[in-house]
Design a protein around this motif. Structure first.
Motif, PDB file in Angstrom:
ATOM      1  N   HIS A  98    -106.610 -16.158  21.328  1.00  0.00           N
ATOM      2  CA  HIS A  98    -105.745 -15.000  21.201  1.00  0.00           C
ATOM      3  C   HIS A  98    -104.645 -15.264  20.159  1.00  0.00           C
ATOM      4  O   HIS A  98    -104.384 -14.433  19.288  1.00  0.00           O
ATOM      5  CB  HIS A  98    -105.144 -14.701  22.575  1.00  0.00           C
ATOM      6  N   THR A  99    -104.048 -16.475  20.259  1.00  0.00           N
ATOM      7  CA  THR A  99    -102.970 -16.824  19.315  1.00  0.00           C
ATOM      8  C   THR A  99    -103.517 -16.881  17.893  1.00  0.00           C
ATOM      9  O   THR A  99    -102.895 -16.369  16.955  1.00  0.00           O
ATOM     10  CB  THR A  99    -102.368 -18.216  19.674  1.00  0.00           C
ATOM     11  N   GLU A 100    -104.714 -17.502  17.749  1.00  0.00           N
ATOM     12  CA  GLU A 100    -105.304 -17.599  16.403  1.00  0.00           C
ATOM     13  C   GLU A 100    -105.597 -16.220  15.822  1.00  0.00           C
ATOM     14  O   GLU A 100    -105.342 -15.949  14.654  1.00  0.00           O
ATOM     15  CB  GLU A 100    -106.610 -18.408  16.468  1.00  0.00           C
ATOM     16  N   LEU A 101    -106.124 -15.349  16.704  1.00  0.00           N
ATOM     17  CA  LEU A 101    -106.447 -13.998  16.257  1.00  0.00           C
ATOM     18  C   LEU A 101    -105.179 -13.274  15.794  1.00  0.00           C
ATOM     19  O   LEU A 101    -105.156 -12.606  14.761  1.00  0.00           O
ATOM     20  CB  LEU A 101    -107.113 -13.244  17.417  1.00  0.00           C
ATOM     21  N   LYS A 102    -104.111 -13.480  16.599  1.00  0.00           N
ATOM     22  CA  LYS A 102    -102.839 -12.823  16.274  1.00  0.00           C
ATOM     23  C   LYS A 102    -102.307 -13.324  14.917  1.00  0.00           C
ATOM     24  O   LYS A 102    -101.876 -12.544  14.072  1.00  0.00           O
ATOM     25  CB  LYS A 102    -101.812 -13.136  17.372  1.00  0.00           C
ATOM     26  N   GLU A 103    -102.402 -14.672  14.766  1.00  0.00           N
ATOM     27  CA  GLU A 103    -101.939 -15.268  13.500  1.00  0.00           C
ATOM     28  C   GLU A 103    -102.736 -14.725  12.323  1.00  0.00           C
ATOM     29  O   GLU A 103    -102.191 -14.394  11.275  1.00  0.00           O
ATOM     30  CB  GLU A 103    -102.119 -16.794  13.534  1.00  0.00           C
ATOM     31  N   HIS A 104    -104.068 -14.626  12.533  1.00  0.00           N
ATOM     32  CA  HIS A 104    -104.937 -14.136  11.464  1.00  0.00           C
ATOM     33  C   HIS A 104    -104.541 -12.709  11.081  1.00  0.00           C
ATOM     34  O   HIS A 104    -104.418 -12.369   9.913  1.00  0.00           O
ATOM     35  CB  HIS A 104    -106.400 -14.199  11.911  1.00  0.00           C
ATOM     36  N   ARG A 105    -104.288 -11.884  12.156  1.00  0.00           N
ATOM     37  CA  ARG A 105    -103.932 -10.483  11.900  1.00  0.00           C
ATOM     38  C   ARG A 105    -102.615 -10.402  11.129  1.00  0.00           C
ATOM     39  O   ARG A 105    -102.468  -9.622  10.198  1.00  0.00           O
ATOM     40  CB  ARG A 105    -103.811  -9.724  13.221  1.00  0.00           C
ATOM     41  N   THR A 106    -101.654 -11.251  11.538  1.00  0.00           N
ATOM     42  CA  THR A 106    -100.345 -11.221  10.867  1.00  0.00           C
ATOM     43  C   THR A 106    -100.501 -11.607   9.404  1.00  0.00           C
ATOM     44  O   THR A 106     -99.949 -10.955   8.507  1.00  0.00           O
ATOM     45  CB  THR A 106     -99.375 -12.221  11.559  1.00  0.00           C
ATOM     46  N   THR A 132    -106.299 -18.276  25.478  1.00  0.00           N
ATOM     47  CA  THR A 132    -104.948 -18.135  24.922  1.00  0.00           C
ATOM     48  C   THR A 132    -104.931 -18.613  23.468  1.00  0.00           C
ATOM     49  O   THR A 132    -104.340 -17.974  22.600  1.00  0.00           O
ATOM     50  CB  THR A 132    -103.939 -18.995  25.736  1.00  0.00           C
TER      51      THR A 132
END
Ligand SMILES: NC(=O)c1ccc[n+]([C@@H]2O[C@H](COP(=O)([O-])OP(=O)(O)OC[C@H]3O[C@@H](n4cnc5c(N)ncnc54)[C@H](O)[C@@H]3O)[C@@H](O)[C@H]2O)c1
Length: 688
Positions: free
Chosen positions: A14-22, A11
């Protein structure tokens, strides 16, 4: 339990990846937007940031109005009423309009090349290098877009940055962006073979190249001081100066005193921006060094950083420590916190043998804090400078006379002294010091280029080649280090005696480069190589990229090199046919590189020695593993080095005559005019 932790980890990832993408999407959108759609809020710059000095208030009221009109033309009309008073305030307070409110919010640093929103990788490579030059870890005054040297600008203001990045994000392989002193004039149709960017900085009509012309036209917003690698996006932090100083000290030790550097004593001054590299370079070169520094902050900063080993306020203690280290043949560096002239005088009194002497105080700027007089503390001197400028000037002049007298005394006892490109000889002569030779025509001492860098390096084509791993991965840098080392070791097998030492030094440097921990910002490396070395290293990189072993690589060099710079008191000071006051070589170089495949080219007025005193240029070249890249690197690097060798050879420099003849044997299509040397007897018998 373990399953729970694993779930939490996934999780989190996943959150870090999402933040990076944003963040990455927001960054890309911001770049593509250029000047934002809505007016960003006014910004106050934090007190913790290293700010550029306030510039001269040089403009008349009518010229201030012109500066404002010039600044406002970047923005929509509706914003003018709000921006005009703010920009006028910046002009009045700082002497320039930086447009602070337009500095973007995203992190300023070199990213992985694939993170840039670009239509072509070549444009992305330039975006990466621009951001590296503005990275607060790299740049001296990041808020004012100054990379180094107090005035070396990438752009004049934040609007220019925003627009340039936008143009680069839109650029195709059939367009070229033309940069006028930081201002992006626009994208013009060109071809795949053309450079993607052409940079000019500070190009003036020759009669308008005095220091105050820079102050005035920069304040108007129509020109900028690009220094050398600041305005051409090729600065890589302190690694370049440490390597260059190491080469100089090492060769001075070899050429000018018997035996190797071990146990030799090097005495100098300055622990500032660039001069601070001296003790670190002394250690790498293997000598014992004492560096005097009057400013406690500068001295302690270098000590804390580990760039100087010992620190003392006593000249005697500094000398005693040096003698001990010399006896033990231990490479060690000592900072003497005090005036360099006090140290020199104590050395004369104690009859100390010094092997190498130099000076890197900022004598290019003697009346405004570049050089400090004897008999005053740093604070006292600064007060006198502001309150009694005439008295300050007279003290500087008498200190310079003492300085030269002590140096002369030690030179008589066998010290080798050289000018380190800081105007020491020039200012000493202006102060009336005993610095001229017996005929009163020439300085008693040479510059480091005349004696060392010119004949040892530049005339053979050795110069500060550099590369940046565009993936941003340190593993890539390790791999490129290993490739470069292998290439140089292979070339060493057949290298002629004349250049074996230079190659050997650089093999040693590249082997230990990682340990020196000099990487700041992008994953970059510097080493001195000649035409063949640069080409073979670049070719090997391109192959490794094609094989997928490393990501793309950006090649470049310092402008302080064989061919890029015409500067009569520095880079071309060992040119003796009268042409050292011409700038054809630097101009030919930038034009020549541009149609031989450089990804970007640049030409500047004014580097370390001052506005109007030098014309210098450079290039950047993206290697992407393609056949095209291989073709380009071969022709461009050959020209980029041999243009300068040909000119140095035509000036009758014997090392360059050797090097150009060797290159012509290797490259049959290269045909260079070689000078005939006149017999001295023929001329000496004529009546002039
Ligand atoms: N040729 C080259 O490649 C080359 C390389 C580096 C620097 N330089 C020249 O060297 C000079 C120094 O550059 P910098 O970036 O380090 O400048 P800087 O101003 O940051 O550092 C100079 C230091 O000298 C100290 N100093 C001044 N007078 C002194 C005195 N009498 N005794 C002891 N210390 C004194 C100052 O306090 C300062 O810290 C400049 O003129 C620069 O152009 C040339």
């Amino acid at each position: 339990m373990d399953a729970d932790i694993a779930r939490m980890d996934t999780t989190k990832e996943h959150t870090e990846l999402k933040e990076h993408r944003t963040m990455s999407t927001a960054f890309k959108e911001a770049i593509k937007a250029g000047i934002p759609q809505s007016l960003p809020p006014k910004r106050t710059v934090g007190a913790d940031v290293n700010r550029a000095p306030k510039r001269k208030d040089i403009l008349r009221p009518s010229e201030k109005k012109l500066a404002l009109e010039n600044a406002l033309r970047y923005f929509p009309k509706e914003w003018h009423a709000e921006l005009a008073p703010e920009f006028l305030e910046e002009l009045k307070i700082y002497g320039r309009i930086y447009m602070y409110r337009f500095k973007p919010n995203y992190e300023m640093k070199a990213r992985d090349i694939s993170d840039y929103p670009a239509q072509c990788t070549q444009a992305a490579s330039i975006m990466l290098m621009i951001q590296n030059n503005l990275d607060p870890a790299v740049a001296q005054h990041p808020e004012e877009l100054i990379t180094y040297g107090g005035n070396g600008a990438v752009f004049q203001n934040w609007a220019q940055y925003l627009l340039t990045m936008k143009y680069l994000s839109e650029m195709t392989m059939k367009q070229t962006l033309h940069m006028y002193s930081g201002h992006p004039m626009g994208l013009f149709p060109s071809s795949e073979e053309a450079p993607r960017v052409v940079v000019t900085n500070g190009m003036m009509i020759p009669n308008y190249s005095q220091p105050d012309d820079w102050e005035k036209f920069n304040a108007l917003g129509v020109t900028q001081y690009g220094q050398m690698t600041a305005g051409s996006y090729m600065y890589i932090g302190p690694q370049g100066i440490v390597h260059g100083t190491t080469i100089t000290v090492l060769n001075a030790a070899r050429m000018k005193s018997s035996g190797g550097p071990e146990g030799k004593l090097f005495v100098t001054a300055g622990l500032g921006g660039m001069s601070g590299a001296q003790p670190k370079a002394g250690n790498i070169a293997g000598v014992v060094s004492i560096t005097a520094e009057i400013n406690p902050k500068a001295a302690y900063k270098r000590h804390e950083q580990g760039w100087v080993d010992e620190i003392t306020e006593s000249p005697d203690e500094a000398i005693d420590m040096a003698l001990e280290f010399q006896a033990a043949k231990r490479a060690r560096s000592i900072a003497f916190l005090g005036n360099i002239v006090d140290l020199w005088e104590r050395m004369v009194e104690r009859n100390i043998h010094v092997d190498l002497g130099s000076d890197q105080t900022s004598l290019h700027n003697p009346w405004a804090g570049g050089y400090y007089p004897q008999g005053l503390t740093y604070e006292q001197a600064n007060t006198m400078m502001a309150e009694q400028p005439e008295e300050f000037k007279s003290r500087i002049q008498s200190t310079l006379k003492n300085h030269v007298a002590a140096v002369n005394a030690l030179v008589e006892k066998g010290m080798y002294f050289f000018d380190y490109g800081n105007a020491f000889l020039l200012e000493s002569s202006r102060a009336g010091a005993d610095i001229m030779d017996a005929d009163g025509e020439l300085f008693r001492y040479p510059s480091y280029v005349q004696d060392i860098m010119g004949p040892m390096c530049f005339d053979y084509g050795f110069g500060p080649f550099r590369w940046v791993c565009a993936s941003g991965k340190s593993e890539d840098l390790d791999k490129t280090d290993a490739i470069a080392q292998q290439v140089l070791e292979d070339l060493m097998k057949d290298a002629p005696a004349e250049i074996r030492q230079q190659m050997d030094d650089n093999i040693r440097w590249i082997k230990g480069a990682k340990e020196n921990k000099l990487v700041v910002g992008s994953q970059a490396r510097i080493l001195y190589a000649d035409s063949e070395g640069r080409t073979e290293i670049a070719r090997a990189f391109n192959k490794a990229i094609a094989a997928g072993e490393i990501g793309p690589v950006i090649l470049g060099r310092d402008h302080h090199d064989v061919s890029g710079t015409d500067s009569p008191y520095r880079e071309t000071s060992n040119i003796y046919d009268g042409s050292s006051f011409t700038a054809d070589m630097a101009i030919q170089n930038v034009i020549g590189d541009s149609f031989r495949g450089a990804t970007w080219v640049s030409i500047h007025n004014g580097g370390g020695v001052g506005w109007g005193e030098v014309i210098n240029g450079g290039f950047g070249m993206l290697l992407d593993g393609s056949d095209d890249a291989e073709r380009r690197l071969e022709t461009m690097l050959l020209y980029d080095v041999n243009n300068g060798i040909a000119r140095r050879s035509w000036a009758r420099n014997k090392e360059a005559i050797f090097a150009i003849k060797r290159e012509m044997e290797r490259t049959p299509t290269l045909k260079v005019t070689v000078p005939e040397l006149v017999d001295e007897d023929i001329l000496s018998n004529l009546d002039f």
